[in-house]
Write a protein that holds these residues in place. Structure first.
Motif, PDB file in Angstrom:
ATOM      1  N   ASP A   1      38.857  56.191  35.390  1.00 42.23           N
ATOM      2  CA  ASP A   1      38.775  55.726  36.777  1.00 42.23           C
ATOM      3  C   ASP A   1      37.554  54.839  36.981  1.00 42.23           C
ATOM      4  N   VAL A   2      36.420  55.304  36.474  1.00 40.82           N
ATOM      5  CA  VAL A   2      35.165  54.581  36.640  1.00 40.82           C
ATOM      6  C   VAL A   2      35.188  53.274  35.848  1.00 40.82           C
TER       7      VAL A   2
ATOM      8  N   THR B   1      39.852  52.300  44.206  1.00 40.19           N
ATOM      9  CA  THR B   1      41.047  53.025  44.637  1.00 40.19           C
ATOM     10  C   THR B   1      41.358  54.214  43.745  1.00 40.19           C
ATOM     11  N   ASN B   2      40.971  54.156  42.477  1.00 42.86           N
ATOM     12  CA  ASN B   2      41.264  55.257  41.565  1.00 42.86           C
ATOM     13  C   ASN B   2      40.217  56.366  41.611  1.00 42.86           C
ATOM     14  N   LEU B   3      39.098  56.113  42.279  1.00 42.85           N
ATOM     15  CA  LEU B   3      38.035  57.117  42.356  1.00 42.85           C
ATOM     16  C   LEU B   3      38.357  58.129  43.444  1.00 42.85           C
ATOM     17  N   ASP B   4      37.995  59.385  43.196  1.00 42.27           N
ATOM     18  CA  ASP B   4      38.162  60.377  44.260  1.00 42.27           C
ATOM     19  C   ASP B   4      36.967  60.276  45.217  1.00 42.27           C
TER      20      ASP B   4
ATOM     21  N   VAL C   1      24.643  52.324  43.512  1.00 43.12           N
ATOM     22  CA  VAL C   1      25.253  51.472  42.487  1.00 43.12           C
ATOM     23  C   VAL C   1      26.719  51.170  42.795  1.00 43.12           C
ATOM     24  N   ASN C   2      27.082  51.252  44.059  1.00 36.08           N
ATOM     25  CA  ASN C   2      28.457  50.978  44.466  1.00 36.08           C
ATOM     26  C   ASN C   2      28.858  49.528  44.200  1.00 36.08           C
ATOM     27  N   HIS C   3      27.862  48.637  44.122  1.00 34.71           N
ATOM     28  CA  HIS C   3      28.141  47.226  43.866  1.00 34.71           C
ATOM     29  C   HIS C   3      28.733  46.987  42.473  1.00 34.71           C
ATOM     30  N   LEU C   4      28.611  47.951  41.584  1.00 37.66           N
ATOM     31  CA  LEU C   4      29.180  47.786  40.237  1.00 37.66           C
ATOM     32  C   LEU C   4      30.700  47.691  40.264  1.00 37.66           C
ATOM     33  N   PHE C   5      31.307  48.142  41.354  1.00 43.69           N
ATOM     34  CA  PHE C   5      32.760  48.109  41.471  1.00 43.69           C
ATOM     35  C   PHE C   5      33.258  46.839  42.153  1.00 43.69           C
ATOM     36  N   SER C   6      32.359  45.933  42.439  1.00 42.40           N
ATOM     37  CA  SER C   6      32.723  44.652  43.021  1.00 42.40           C
ATOM     38  C   SER C   6      32.639  43.593  41.929  1.00 42.40           C
ATOM     39  N   VAL C   7      33.776  43.166  41.461  1.00 41.28           N
ATOM     40  CA  VAL C   7      33.824  42.197  40.376  1.00 41.28           C
ATOM     41  C   VAL C   7      33.429  40.831  40.924  1.00 41.28           C
ATOM     42  N   SER C   8      32.458  40.196  40.276  1.00 39.20           N
ATOM     43  CA  SER C   8      32.002  38.891  40.750  1.00 39.20           C
ATOM     44  C   SER C   8      31.418  38.096  39.592  1.00 39.20           C
ATOM     45  N   GLY C   9      30.395  37.323  39.876  1.00 33.48           N
ATOM     46  CA  GLY C   9      29.829  36.417  38.893  1.00 33.48           C
ATOM     47  C   GLY C   9      29.234  37.096  37.681  1.00 33.48           C
ATOM     48  N   LEU C  10      28.658  38.279  37.864  1.00 29.69           N
ATOM     49  CA  LEU C  10      28.084  38.985  36.725  1.00 29.69           C
ATOM     50  C   LEU C  10      29.148  39.281  35.684  1.00 29.69           C
TER      51      LEU C  10
END
Length: 167
Positions: free
Chosen positions: A35-36, A46-49, A61-70
């Motif tokens: 999931d992570v 969406t797959n995380l509880d 660290v919630n921003h790690l789940f936002s796919v972007s330039g990094l």
């Protein structure tokens, strides 16, 4: 009697490939870790509880789940380094990078932050292809222009605004 086949739909093909990748992750590791990892690689929570969402949010660290330039930069840089081992030149690597960027944009769902970073990366790679230097601010401006021309209401999208202001 010849009946026409189903029309090929690129969007459903990309979604099918995304589902195959996610299924492979679930086959390779326990479900909570998959999931992570799928959220970090392809975006979304969406797959995380609920407990996992709260934990990542509290840790900041919630921003790690936002796919972007990094994420896009890592994919393109790894591809270009790999191609340099096979003695592929910069122009050949740029073509492969363009294909990789377009594929990654489709795979991650064409979100606003991915589109912004994807357009900027495409401009950078196109500059390598035609042997021209690209400017980061000009690339950001052109990305904003292209995105606002395609959807004028994108200026009200919080993800887009955060992506542009962070860049």
């Amino acid at each position: 009697v010849v009946e026409p086949g189903a029309a090929y739909n690129l969007v459903s093909a990309v979604r099918g490939f995304r589902d195959v990748l996610i299924d492979a992750l679930y086959d390779a590791m326990p479900a909570d870790r998959a999931d992570v990892v799928s959220g970090m690689l392809l975006g979304g929570t969406t797959n995380l509880d609920d407990a996992q969402k709260v934990t990542f949010s509290r840790a900041g660290v919630n921003h790690l789940f936002s796919v972007s330039g990094l994420h896009l930069s890592v994919v393109v840089q790894l591809l270009m380094v790999l191609l340099s081992f096979f003695r592929i030149g910069k122009r050949g690597s740029a073509v492969a990078g363009i294909v990789a960027v377009l594929g990654f944009m489709a795979l991650s769902g064409f979100t606003a932050s991915v589109m912004r970073s994807g357009i900027m990366m495409l401009l950078l790679l196109f500059g390598l292809l035609v042997r021209r230097h690209s400017s980061g601010l000009n690339s950001l401006g052109l990305a904003c222009l292209f995105l606002s021309l395609s959807n004028p209401y994108i200026m009200y999208d919080v993800g887009f605004l955060l992506s542009v202001s962070a860049t």
